[in-house]
Write a protein that holds these residues in place. Structure first.
Motif, PDB file in Angstrom:
ATOM      1  N   VAL A 110      -2.105   6.005  -7.687  1.00 42.64           N
ATOM      2  CA  VAL A 110      -2.402   5.385  -7.050  1.00 42.64           C
ATOM      3  C   VAL A 110      -2.284   5.529  -5.262  1.00 42.64           C
ATOM      4  CG1 VAL A 110      -2.196   2.896  -8.314  1.00 42.64           C
ATOM      5  CG2 VAL A 110      -0.508   3.687  -6.714  1.00 42.64           C
ATOM      6  N   HIS A 111      -3.584   5.164  -5.069  1.00 37.52           N
ATOM      7  CA  HIS A 111      -4.062   5.305  -3.628  1.00 37.52           C
ATOM      8  C   HIS A 111      -4.944   4.931  -2.977  1.00 37.52           C
ATOM      9  CE1 HIS A 111      -6.947   8.407  -4.212  1.00 37.52           C
ATOM     10  NE2 HIS A 111      -5.716   8.842  -5.251  1.00 37.52           N
ATOM     11  N   PRO A 112      -5.230   4.441  -1.707  1.00 34.85           N
ATOM     12  CA  PRO A 112      -6.624   3.875  -1.347  1.00 34.85           C
ATOM     13  C   PRO A 112      -8.140   3.760  -1.733  1.00 34.85           C
ATOM     14  CG  PRO A 112      -4.879   4.012   0.229  1.00 34.85           C
ATOM     15  CD  PRO A 112      -4.628   5.284  -0.358  1.00 34.85           C
ATOM     16  N   TRP A 113      -8.645   5.306  -1.958  1.00 31.95           N
ATOM     17  CA  TRP A 113      -9.693   6.112  -2.480  1.00 31.95           C
ATOM     18  C   TRP A 113      -9.528   5.268  -3.629  1.00 31.95           C
ATOM     19  CZ3 TRP A 113     -10.698   6.321   2.401  1.00 31.95           C
ATOM     20  CH2 TRP A 113      -9.565   7.151   3.153  1.00 31.95           C
ATOM     21  N   ASN A 249      -2.090  -2.086   4.872  1.00 31.57           N
ATOM     22  CA  ASN A 249      -1.338  -2.650   4.106  1.00 31.57           C
ATOM     23  C   ASN A 249      -1.289  -2.091   2.843  1.00 31.57           C
ATOM     24  OD1 ASN A 249      -3.700  -3.942   3.873  1.00 31.57           O
ATOM     25  ND2 ASN A 249      -2.542  -5.576   3.606  1.00 31.57           N
ATOM     26  N   PHE A 250      -1.522  -1.020   2.134  1.00 29.52           N
ATOM     27  CA  PHE A 250      -1.902  -0.614   0.631  1.00 29.52           C
ATOM     28  C   PHE A 250      -0.585  -0.619   0.327  1.00 29.52           C
ATOM     29  CE2 PHE A 250      -2.061   2.255  -1.915  1.00 29.52           C
ATOM     30  CZ  PHE A 250      -2.872   2.134  -3.221  1.00 29.52           C
ATOM     31  N   ASP A 251       0.937  -0.686   0.830  1.00 32.00           N
ATOM     32  CA  ASP A 251       1.652  -0.321   0.313  1.00 32.00           C
ATOM     33  C   ASP A 251       2.064  -1.373  -0.289  1.00 32.00           C
ATOM     34  OD1 ASP A 251       2.279   2.829  -0.695  1.00 32.00           O
ATOM     35  OD2 ASP A 251       2.561   3.240   1.661  1.00 32.00           O
ATOM     36  N   GLU A 253       0.416  -3.830  -0.399  1.00 32.68           N
ATOM     37  CA  GLU A 253      -0.173  -4.902  -0.987  1.00 32.68           C
ATOM     38  C   GLU A 253       0.030  -4.578  -2.683  1.00 32.68           C
ATOM     39  OE1 GLU A 253      -4.489  -5.298  -0.837  1.00 32.68           O
ATOM     40  OE2 GLU A 253      -4.433  -5.329   1.196  1.00 32.68           O
ATOM     41  N   ILE A 254       0.598  -3.063  -2.848  1.00 29.06           N
ATOM     42  CA  ILE A 254       0.851  -2.643  -4.045  1.00 29.06           C
ATOM     43  C   ILE A 254       1.816  -3.595  -4.394  1.00 29.06           C
ATOM     44  CG2 ILE A 254       1.166  -0.695  -5.991  1.00 29.06           C
ATOM     45  CD1 ILE A 254      -1.455  -1.217  -5.201  1.00 29.06           C
ATOM     46  N   ASN A 255       2.963  -3.228  -3.700  1.00 35.24           N
ATOM     47  CA  ASN A 255       3.591  -3.608  -4.094  1.00 35.24           C
ATOM     48  C   ASN A 255       4.029  -5.178  -4.317  1.00 35.24           C
ATOM     49  OD1 ASN A 255       6.743  -2.045  -3.672  1.00 35.24           O
ATOM     50  ND2 ASN A 255       5.817  -1.323  -1.581  1.00 35.24           N
ATOM     51  N   ILE A 256       3.362  -6.067  -4.216  1.00 30.63           N
ATOM     52  CA  ILE A 256       3.053  -6.880  -4.690  1.00 30.63           C
ATOM     53  C   ILE A 256       2.740  -6.748  -5.839  1.00 30.63           C
ATOM     54  CG2 ILE A 256       1.497  -9.513  -4.331  1.00 30.63           C
ATOM     55  CD1 ILE A 256       2.161  -8.684  -1.094  1.00 30.63           C
ATOM     56  N   VAL A 257       1.758  -6.645  -6.308  1.00 33.99           N
ATOM     57  CA  VAL A 257       1.099  -6.579  -7.621  1.00 33.99           C
ATOM     58  C   VAL A 257       2.049  -6.426  -8.570  1.00 33.99           C
ATOM     59  CG1 VAL A 257      -0.374  -5.233  -8.616  1.00 33.99           C
ATOM     60  CG2 VAL A 257      -1.262  -5.568  -6.300  1.00 33.99           C
ATOM     61  N   SER A 258       3.019  -5.225  -7.961  1.00 35.54           N
ATOM     62  CA  SER A 258       3.540  -4.362  -9.259  1.00 35.54           C
ATOM     63  C   SER A 258       5.036  -5.704  -9.432  1.00 35.54           C
ATOM     64  CB  SER A 258       4.509  -2.690  -8.149  1.00 35.54           C
ATOM     65  OG  SER A 258       5.137  -3.474  -7.668  1.00 35.54           O
ATOM     66  N   ILE A 266       6.485   3.851  -7.664  1.00 28.47           N
ATOM     67  CA  ILE A 266       7.473   4.580  -5.975  1.00 28.47           C
ATOM     68  C   ILE A 266       6.628   5.074  -5.547  1.00 28.47           C
ATOM     69  CG2 ILE A 266       8.541   6.819  -7.067  1.00 28.47           C
ATOM     70  CD1 ILE A 266       9.155   6.583 -10.405  1.00 28.47           C
ATOM     71  N   ASN A 267       6.804   5.510  -4.491  1.00 30.27           N
ATOM     72  CA  ASN A 267       6.036   5.957  -3.614  1.00 30.27           C
ATOM     73  C   ASN A 267       6.903   7.027  -2.761  1.00 30.27           C
ATOM     74  OD1 ASN A 267       4.632   5.899  -1.469  1.00 30.27           O
ATOM     75  ND2 ASN A 267       5.217   3.728  -0.395  1.00 30.27           N
TER      76      ASN A 267
END
Length: 302
Positions: A110-113, A249-251, A253-258, A266-267
């Protein structure tokens, strides 16, 4: 007329035979995707763009996680950022490639693009710009030789690669790039090219709520077949800075989804110890180290 038909049939058989020989013997050199559509259905998948296609090596996962209860072997069903964007087309292709299992392992880069609205998208009306590219344009994803791929995606074939053989697509879907920079000047030039590329993405593309929702549905589908791990891969600091400015705030948002989906995120994005050959792609040597450390992180996931 009869002679013409006979000659035409013979010519067709010889042509198809020659093409089949070419695809079977050299398909893994002449095209970066072809071999992905010649293998059987798979129970465990690596998903994403070229970062994961080159940087996460299935053979290492098979070695490191062989005793952890996952339904292996692992298969890399990643492509490049030109073809891949998370959305309904990719999910439908994954369904064609997936063999149902209760213990599969799904590593999703996962990444913004990969959650953006791009040129040609009309997402509100169900039009996805990537729909005419592989893997989305393929009906048959598990046959060899795969003539459908040759007909639909001939533009991706690079026949000179039979001689050069600088990149090889392995049967497990991993792309091994051997054309690596031989000096610091070349490395810096390649990094600069990637920086310019991602700056152009930031100007043209937009964050997409629709694709984010599609991504969530994809993860929910995969969870029915095993464990899902979300991974943000390491990149050069300058590329990371472009990404973070594009989607600040991408990370988070992904944390919330996870957490909502009960999957591990895992970042590695800020870890620059892994060697890349252009600031964006971990090279095949650094990929061994990275994949092993990724496996170590997966082992501690409850």
């Amino acid at each position: 007329m009869k002679d013409f038909l006979t000659k035409a049939i013979v010519f067709f058989i010889l042509t198809m035979g020659g093409l089949a020989f070419l695809l079977l013997k050299y398909g893994y050199f002449v095209d970066y995707f072809y071999e992905k559509f010649t293998t059987p259905k798979q129970t465990s998948l690596i998903l994403g763009d070229s970062r994961s296609m080159q940087g996460i090596q299935p053979r290492i996962i098979n070695q490191e996680l062989k005793n952890d209860g996952y339904h292996l072997p692992m298969f890399n069903y990643s492509f490049t950022i030109s073809q891949i964007n998370y959305g309904k087309p990719y999910t439908e292709s994954i369904k064609k490639k997936l063999q149902s299992s209760n213990n599969g392992l799904f590593i999703i880069s996962v990444h913004p693009w990969l959650l953006t609205e791009r040129e040609g998208d009309d997402l509100k009306n169900g039009i996805y710009s990537e729909r005419s590219n592989p893997p989305h344009n393929m009906v048959f994803t598990n046959i060899s030789p795969n003539f459908e791929y040759f007909v639909r995606n001939f533009k991706y074939f690079h026949f000179r690669s039979i001689i050069k053989q600088t990149a090889e697509l392995h049967k497990d879907g991993w792309l091994e790039e051997s054309n690596l920079p031989k000096d610091k000047e070349t490395l810096q030039t390649w990094k600069n090219n990637q920086i310019l590329l991602y700056k152009s993405f930031a100007k043209k593309w937009r964050k997409s709520t629709i694709r984010k929702n599609d991504f969530i549905k994809m993860v929910e589908f995969l969870q029915k077949n095993g464990k899902v791990i979300l991974v943000r891969m390491p990149v050069d600091a300058k590329i990371l800075n472009i990404e973070n400015n594009f989607w600040q705030n991408f990370d988070e948002e992904i944390n919330i989804v996870s957490k909502q989906l009960n999957v591990k995120y895992i970042n590695f994005s800020k870890d620059n110890k892994y060697k890349t050959y252009d600031g964006n792609h971990i090279d095949k040597y650094g990929g061994v180290v990275f994949t092993k450390e990724l496996c170590d992180s997966i082992k501690i996931v409850k």
